[in-house]
Design an enzyme around this catalytic site. Structure first.
Site, short mmCIF file in Angstrom:
data_model
loop_
_atom_site.label_atom_id
_atom_site.label_comp_id
_atom_site.label_asym_id
_atom_site.label_seq_id
_atom_site.Cartn_x
_atom_site.Cartn_y
_atom_site.Cartn_z
N TYR A 1 12.15 -1.85 -7.69
CA TYR A 1 10.80 -1.79 -8.11
C TYR A 1 9.59 -1.28 -7.85
O TYR A 1 8.92 -0.36 -8.43
CB TYR A 1 10.36 -3.49 -8.40
CG TYR A 1 8.78 -3.75 -8.99
CD1 TYR A 1 8.65 -3.61 -10.19
CD2 TYR A 1 8.11 -4.21 -8.09
CE1 TYR A 1 7.40 -3.53 -10.70
CE2 TYR A 1 6.55 -4.13 -8.45
CZ TYR A 1 6.40 -4.31 -9.94
OH TYR A 1 5.19 -4.09 -10.44
N CYS B 1 0.96 -0.99 -0.17
CA CYS B 1 -0.05 -0.13 -0.13
C CYS B 1 1.08 1.29 -0.12
O CYS B 1 2.07 1.24 0.11
CB CYS B 1 -0.88 -0.17 1.11
SG CYS B 1 0.05 -0.19 2.76
N GLY C 1 -0.80 0.39 -4.83
CA GLY C 1 -1.83 -0.50 -4.33
C GLY C 1 -3.00 -0.25 -5.12
O GLY C 1 -3.69 1.20 -5.47
N ASN D 1 1.43 1.24 5.89
CA ASN D 1 1.98 0.55 5.01
C ASN D 1 3.17 -0.36 5.70
O ASN D 1 3.84 0.06 6.54
CB ASN D 1 2.82 1.62 4.26
CG ASN D 1 3.71 1.17 3.19
OD1 ASN D 1 4.67 1.49 2.74
ND2 ASN D 1 3.53 -0.28 2.51
N GLY D 2 3.09 -1.77 5.19
CA GLY D 2 3.96 -2.70 5.98
C GLY D 2 3.13 -3.88 6.27
O GLY D 2 2.02 -4.17 5.97
#
Length: 485
Positions: A257, A16, A42, A117-118
């Site tokens: 990426y 995300c 996301g 996020n994680g």
């Protein structure tokens, strides 16, 4: 449970992106713009929560930011000068509206909204303990664990309760939290997931990447440091560091990426690093060929670097359609297997009779690489060589990246020769782990402790993995939670 959509591109997926703004009119519209810039992080769902000084307002929806938050009626339903938003891929919890963030709860201290996020690698153990003590979960997301830890903490102030919760979790997190008292942004002590701070006039902005600041016209101030909490209350900004200092281990795949090429991470231009990776790959794995062709779009900067270093011409031998959504699913295998051609098509006039080098960022299962190689052969390529701008992905990620179970990772099952045969290439090579660090301007791994989290390549996980290590008991609980909640 870590799963990947089998109908989507064969890529690792970031879980995300988060974006928050404090002290500005029209906060929801600004967050929507920021989330547009983070859409690559996301694409399953998006949400925005605002606070107008008295009430919290939330709109969450499945799908992209566009179509859900580009409507005037939606933005008008989100009044307030403080707002945070979230774009999501699922790595824990099912793909359902109840797991879309920001998550919100009414605590004894007032409203509490959180965007994460994680991935919390001990969430299942904590969840079991919380349920036994009477907590009632409304989602299957690991993020909700934080809310319950805050709610059940014995500390008096909300900030102390929040810190108490953070000290009980392990894994990776960059968080934006909204309360009636203000906004809190923080990173885990290892800084595995990114988070930056910017300013737009008097407004303070937090985002997963600098590109989101650029899009809204904000000025980059600095990265949130590992283990740091930044608290914004009106015009006051303060920083605290409640954790013992640790050597940071940010995710190395952000450079390979995840991040957009126009972002800056830890003072490194993502685009420049990816070109340097491609150049190092050309040094390590040269091959006599006619063309260097990127697998679009993520392989493009590395392919440019490879071409410049090798002197072999760079060409767009694969054309990508940008109008195919990731949710295309056909009920029949024959049509579904043509899906790669909906997104990628060979530039036949360029490829016929040529020896080509395909450059991509990674190989996960290998299924898409196989299809791309076969596409080149069908277009008349004389030879097809593949070069990968990351080391072989041999291990699953437990820090917020959507990876298959290890037995489904091609590099975990096959050696280099086996992988080459699987994708039907004439040759295949990956950049070395030392070469990847060299492209980032760092010492080789043999000389120093690794500066980055590179566990997906090396298996060197920087934290304990409680839920994974406990194995079947956790899996059974996760399955039970999916059925009954």
């Amino acid at each position: 449970m870590l799963t990947t959509n089998p109908y989507d591109d064969d890529k690792l997926r970031e879980e995300c992106g988060v974006f928050g703004v404090s002290a500005t009119d029209g906060a929801a519209a600004l967050v929507a713009l920021g989330l547009h810039a983070l859409q690559h992080r996301g694409q399953e769902a998006a949400g925005i929560t605002t606070f107008d000084g008295a009430h919290f307002h939330t709109h969450r929806a499945m799908g992209h930011v566009a179509g859900n938050f580009d409507r005037d009626d939606v933005i008008r339903s989100l009044p307030g000068t403080v707002a945070c938003g979230h774009v999501r891929y699922s790595t824990t919890g099912e793909t359902a509206l109840r797991n879309v963030q920001p998550l919100y709860a009414e605590l004894s201290t007032g409203g509490f909204a959180i965007a994460h996020n994680g991935n919390i690698s001990n969430a299942m153990r904590l969840r079991r303990e919380l349920v036994r003590r009477g907590s009632i979960f409304q989602s299957t997301s690991d993020t909700e664990t934080i809310i319950h830890l805050v709610a059940t903490s014995n500390y008096r102030t909300l900030l102390d309760r929040f810190i108490d919760a953070l000290k009980q979790i392990e894994g990776a997190y960059s968080l934006i939290v909204m309360t009636p008292e203000g906004m809190i942004a923080c990173r885990d002590p290892l800084g595995i997931r990114p988070l930056v701070m910017g300013k737009l006039g008097d407004a303070v902005i937090f985002a997963s990447e600098t590109v989101a600041l650029d899009v809204v016209g904000a000025t980059f101030v600095r990265a949130i440091e590992p283990g740091e909490l930044v608290i914004v209350q009106g015009s006051e900004i303060r920083s605290i560091r409640p954790f013992a200092p640790m050597a940071a281990r940010p995710c190395i795949f952000e450079w390979v990426y995840f991040s957009r090429p126009d972002s800056i991470v830890d003072d490194h231009s993502i685009y420049s690093v990816r070109k340097a990776i491609g150049a190092q790959l050309a040094i390590e794995s040269p091959v006599d060929a006619d063309l260097v062709i990127p697998v679009p779009d993520s392989g493009t900067p590395a392919a440019i670097g490879y071409a410049q270093q090798s002197g072999i011409p760079f060409e767009l031998g694969i054309i990508r359609s940008h109008y195919v959504g990731r949710t295309f699913i056909s009920p029949g295998d024959k049509v579904r297997h043509l899906g790669v051609k909906l997104k990628h098509n060979a530039n036949r006039a360029l490829i016929k009779g040529k020896r080509v080098i395909l450059v991509d960022d990674s190989i996960v299962r290998g299924t898409t690489s196989l299809k791309i190689v076969e596409m080149m052969r069908e277009a008349g390529a004389a030879e097809v060589h593949m070069r990968i701008a990351s080391p072989p992905t041999r291990h699953s990620c437990f820090y917020g990246v959507d990876t298959p179970e290890r037995e489904k990772l091609l590099a975990a099952k096959l050696d280099l020769g086996g992988m080459t045969g699987f994708i039907h290439a004439d040759s295949l090579n990956f950049i070395s782990i030392d070469g990847l660090y060299k492209a980032l301007g760092e010492a080789k791994r043999a000389d120093v402790r690794p500066k980055y989290c590179d566990a997906c390549f090396t298996g060197d996980y920087p934290t304990t993995l409680t839920d994974h290590d406990e194995g079947s008991e956790v899996d059974q609980f996760a399955m039970l939670a999916e059925r009954v909640i």
